[in-house]
Design a protein around this motif. Sequence first.
Motif, PDB file in Angstrom:
ATOM      1  N   PHE A   1     -79.598  -6.816 -74.098  1.00 24.65           N
ATOM      2  CA  PHE A   1     -80.679  -7.705 -74.525  1.00 24.65           C
ATOM      3  C   PHE A   1     -80.445  -9.131 -74.055  1.00 24.65           C
ATOM      4  CE2 PHE A   1     -82.246 -10.980 -77.374  1.00 24.65           C
ATOM      5  CZ  PHE A   1     -83.607 -10.728 -77.295  1.00 24.65           C
ATOM      6  N   PHE A   2     -81.458  -9.700 -73.415  1.00 25.74           N
ATOM      7  CA  PHE A   2     -81.530 -11.143 -73.176  1.00 25.74           C
ATOM      8  C   PHE A   2     -82.955 -11.544 -73.521  1.00 25.74           C
ATOM      9  CE2 PHE A   2     -78.307  -9.682 -70.120  1.00 25.74           C
ATOM     10  CZ  PHE A   2     -77.242 -10.504 -70.480  1.00 25.74           C
ATOM     11  N   PRO A   3     -83.165 -12.692 -74.176  1.00 25.03           N
ATOM     12  CA  PRO A   3     -84.526 -13.064 -74.575  1.00 25.03           C
ATOM     13  C   PRO A   3     -85.468 -13.216 -73.377  1.00 25.03           C
ATOM     14  CG  PRO A   3     -82.902 -14.468 -75.654  1.00 25.03           C
ATOM     15  CD  PRO A   3     -82.167 -13.647 -74.642  1.00 25.03           C
ATOM     16  N   PHE A   4     -84.895 -13.536 -72.193  1.00 25.93           N
ATOM     17  CA  PHE A   4     -85.739 -13.867 -71.028  1.00 25.93           C
ATOM     18  C   PHE A   4     -85.924 -12.701 -70.061  1.00 25.93           C
ATOM     19  CE2 PHE A   4     -81.600 -14.545 -69.108  1.00 25.93           C
ATOM     20  CZ  PHE A   4     -80.854 -15.036 -70.180  1.00 25.93           C
ATOM     21  N   THR A   5     -85.396 -11.518 -70.402  1.00 27.45           N
ATOM     22  CA  THR A   5     -85.645 -10.343 -69.545  1.00 27.45           C
ATOM     23  C   THR A   5     -86.026  -9.150 -70.414  1.00 27.45           C
ATOM     24  OG1 THR A   5     -83.249  -9.991 -69.525  1.00 27.45           O
ATOM     25  CG2 THR A   5     -84.211 -10.913 -67.527  1.00 27.45           C
ATOM     26  N   GLU A   6     -86.901  -8.315 -69.867  1.00 29.23           N
ATOM     27  CA  GLU A   6     -87.309  -7.103 -70.590  1.00 29.23           C
ATOM     28  C   GLU A   6     -87.769  -6.064 -69.572  1.00 29.23           C
ATOM     29  OE1 GLU A   6     -86.898  -6.419 -73.750  1.00 29.23           O
ATOM     30  OE2 GLU A   6     -87.716  -4.440 -73.376  1.00 29.23           O
ATOM     31  N   PRO A   7     -87.108  -4.929 -69.391  1.00 30.85           N
ATOM     32  CA  PRO A   7     -85.866  -4.583 -70.065  1.00 30.85           C
ATOM     33  C   PRO A   7     -84.680  -5.390 -69.524  1.00 30.85           C
ATOM     34  CG  PRO A   7     -86.368  -2.940 -68.407  1.00 30.85           C
ATOM     35  CD  PRO A   7     -87.550  -3.879 -68.439  1.00 30.85           C
ATOM     36  N   SER A   8     -83.572  -5.348 -70.268  1.00 31.09           N
ATOM     37  CA  SER A   8     -82.347  -6.053 -69.852  1.00 31.09           C
ATOM     38  C   SER A   8     -81.228  -5.035 -69.663  1.00 31.09           C
ATOM     39  CB  SER A   8     -81.901  -7.052 -70.926  1.00 31.09           C
ATOM     40  OG  SER A   8     -82.938  -7.954 -71.240  1.00 31.09           O
ATOM     41  N   ALA A   9     -80.289  -5.379 -68.816  1.00 31.71           N
ATOM     42  CA  ALA A   9     -79.175  -4.452 -68.574  1.00 31.71           C
ATOM     43  C   ALA A   9     -77.893  -5.207 -68.263  1.00 31.71           C
ATOM     44  CB  ALA A   9     -79.513  -3.528 -67.400  1.00 31.71           C
ATOM     45  N   GLU A  10     -76.796  -4.728 -68.827  1.00 31.97           N
ATOM     46  CA  GLU A  10     -75.472  -5.169 -68.377  1.00 31.97           C
ATOM     47  C   GLU A  10     -75.144  -4.317 -67.159  1.00 31.97           C
ATOM     48  OE1 GLU A  10     -73.622  -7.560 -69.448  1.00 31.97           O
ATOM     49  OE2 GLU A  10     -74.586  -7.998 -71.371  1.00 31.97           O
ATOM     50  N   VAL A  11     -74.563  -4.964 -66.155  1.00 27.94           N
ATOM     51  CA  VAL A  11     -74.238  -4.199 -64.952  1.00 27.94           C
ATOM     52  C   VAL A  11     -72.720  -4.011 -64.865  1.00 27.94           C
ATOM     53  CG1 VAL A  11     -74.360  -4.158 -62.437  1.00 27.94           C
ATOM     54  CG2 VAL A  11     -76.280  -5.039 -63.778  1.00 27.94           C
ATOM     55  N   ASP A  12     -72.298  -2.763 -64.712  1.00 31.71           N
ATOM     56  CA  ASP A  12     -70.881  -2.440 -64.535  1.00 31.71           C
ATOM     57  C   ASP A  12     -70.656  -1.987 -63.088  1.00 31.71           C
ATOM     58  OD1 ASP A  12     -70.684  -2.804 -67.271  1.00 31.71           O
ATOM     59  OD2 ASP A  12     -70.702  -0.653 -67.732  1.00 31.71           O
ATOM     60  N   VAL A  13     -69.469  -2.240 -62.564  1.00 34.96           N
ATOM     61  CA  VAL A  13     -69.091  -1.663 -61.259  1.00 34.96           C
ATOM     62  C   VAL A  13     -67.980  -0.650 -61.507  1.00 34.96           C
ATOM     63  CG1 VAL A  13     -69.667  -3.555 -59.697  1.00 34.96           C
ATOM     64  CG2 VAL A  13     -67.451  -3.557 -60.813  1.00 34.96           C
ATOM     65  N   SER A  14     -67.928   0.366 -60.633  1.00 35.11           N
ATOM     66  CA  SER A  14     -66.819   1.310 -60.738  1.00 35.11           C
ATOM     67  C   SER A  14     -65.527   0.513 -60.538  1.00 35.11           C
ATOM     68  CB  SER A  14     -66.945   2.406 -59.684  1.00 35.11           C
ATOM     69  OG  SER A  14     -67.173   1.847 -58.409  1.00 35.11           O
ATOM     70  N   CYS A  15     -64.529   0.822 -61.373  1.00 31.22           N
ATOM     71  CA  CYS A  15     -63.306  -0.006 -61.419  1.00 31.22           C
ATOM     72  C   CYS A  15     -62.719  -0.190 -60.019  1.00 31.22           C
ATOM     73  CB  CYS A  15     -62.279   0.623 -62.354  1.00 31.22           C
ATOM     74  SG  CYS A  15     -60.751  -0.335 -62.432  1.00 31.22           S
ATOM     75  N   VAL A  16     -62.531  -1.466 -59.650  1.00 31.21           N
ATOM     76  CA  VAL A  16     -62.048  -1.761 -58.296  1.00 31.21           C
ATOM     77  C   VAL A  16     -60.547  -1.485 -58.169  1.00 31.21           C
ATOM     78  CG1 VAL A  16     -63.837  -3.445 -57.782  1.00 31.21           C
ATOM     79  CG2 VAL A  16     -61.756  -4.226 -58.877  1.00 31.21           C
ATOM     80  N   PHE A  17     -59.883  -1.223 -59.312  1.00 28.45           N
ATOM     81  CA  PHE A  17     -58.446  -0.972 -59.266  1.00 28.45           C
ATOM     82  C   PHE A  17     -58.125   0.515 -59.186  1.00 28.45           C
ATOM     83  CE2 PHE A  17     -59.066  -5.051 -61.330  1.00 28.45           C
ATOM     84  CZ  PHE A  17     -58.277  -5.856 -60.520  1.00 28.45           C
ATOM     85  N   CYS A  18     -58.927   1.341 -59.911  1.00 30.66           N
ATOM     86  CA  CYS A  18     -58.591   2.774 -59.932  1.00 30.66           C
ATOM     87  C   CYS A  18     -59.692   3.609 -59.282  1.00 30.66           C
ATOM     88  CB  CYS A  18     -58.348   3.233 -61.359  1.00 30.66           C
ATOM     89  SG  CYS A  18     -59.808   3.102 -62.393  1.00 30.66           S
ATOM     90  N   GLY A  19     -60.750   2.937 -58.776  1.00 31.52           N
ATOM     91  CA  GLY A  19     -61.832   3.671 -58.126  1.00 31.52           C
ATOM     92  C   GLY A  19     -62.649   4.492 -59.114  1.00 31.52           C
TER      93      GLY A  19
END
Length: 348
Positions: free
Chosen positions: A258-276
């Motif tokens: 949730f962010f008040p200024f976006t709808e829908p909102s999303a947190e973005v994750d990347v596949s772990c750069v250390f363990c792939g």
Amino acid sequence: MNLADLTKQLDALAVEARADFELTSRKDDLVQAKNKFLGRKGLVKSMGATVAQLPPEERPAVGRELNRIKDLIEADFDARMLQLDRQELDARLIASSADLTLPPRGESPAGGHPLIQIEDELIRIFRAMGFDVASGPEIETDLHNFEYLNFPPDHPARDMQDTMLVEALAGQQDLLLRTHTSPVQVRTMLKYKPPVRIIAPGVVYRHDHDQTHSPVFRQIECLHVDKGITLSHLKGTLTHFVRALFGAQTRIRLRPSFFPFTEPSAEVDVSCVFCGGEGCRICKQTGWLEILGSGMVDPNVYLACGYDPGEVTGYAFGLGVERVAMLKLGVPDIRTFYENDVRFLEQF
Ligand code: FA5
């Protein structure tokens, strides 16, 4: 005494003086030895006193002899003094801890701060995708930082816990240190008609301080508004971006947020750069690392900025430069970026 005898005696004195000088090993002993011959009551002086006993016609020649011997003894004294000076210097150097045989340390050329290097890399990636670079003030109005961005008046992000307020002068609007780079979205849309495609790198401030949070940190905002922009554009842009940054095998995942200024909102994750993505200590065995917040621009933001939400759509996201730098450079504590310890900085 005749001139020849005197000359012989003087020559003998010079030989004796040189021998005495050679025997000295300290500079004050050497000076004393010199005084024995050339001092006020020295041997050469007393020899000179005998001149008075000589016939007047021989006296100039005797004077010249005396001067010759004085010069000779002076020269021997100077030579010995030079030797003793050198010996003293050598002894000092040997006794000192400096190892003169070590190679010089060499020049260490100045380099960009690791955070700026990473920020430059991020900017290059977005510019190559066609984004312009925009900027805005670090001292912001409450209006731009919150209100135009659809924050309700009682939203916790407005709480003084997070936001550092700037004491306003009479008649001024409420001022604060911007808590994110999102007000640059607002300023850009207020100034330019759609379409807009910008990134806004800059410093932001929050009342926040631990191993992964700094009260002063950097964000890069991204805004793309045009006719027909969808969530797929957001996903495509993010995928291209993380692959350019972390490598072609990197995957992303969007988690509802949730962010008040976006709808829908999303947190973005990347596949772990250390363990792939296998799971490790850094990603807490999840295989994923969170890097930014994103979403489709909320229609209320368009209305506040004079855009028609029926006509345009768009996405926005904001990433923390320190977080990306920590992942990219393997730095576990955000505070090391600000301590400016050259042993740390030199590694990048
Ligand atoms: C925001 O600041 C939103 N403005 C991002 C955004 C923009 C969302 C556009 C949607 C659309 P958030 O508070 O999560 O979101 O901060 C974004 C990033 O900043 C975080 O993912 C994190 O990487 C970084 N960050 C947040 N607080 C700190 C901090 N104290 N120190 C260092 N980095 C931080």
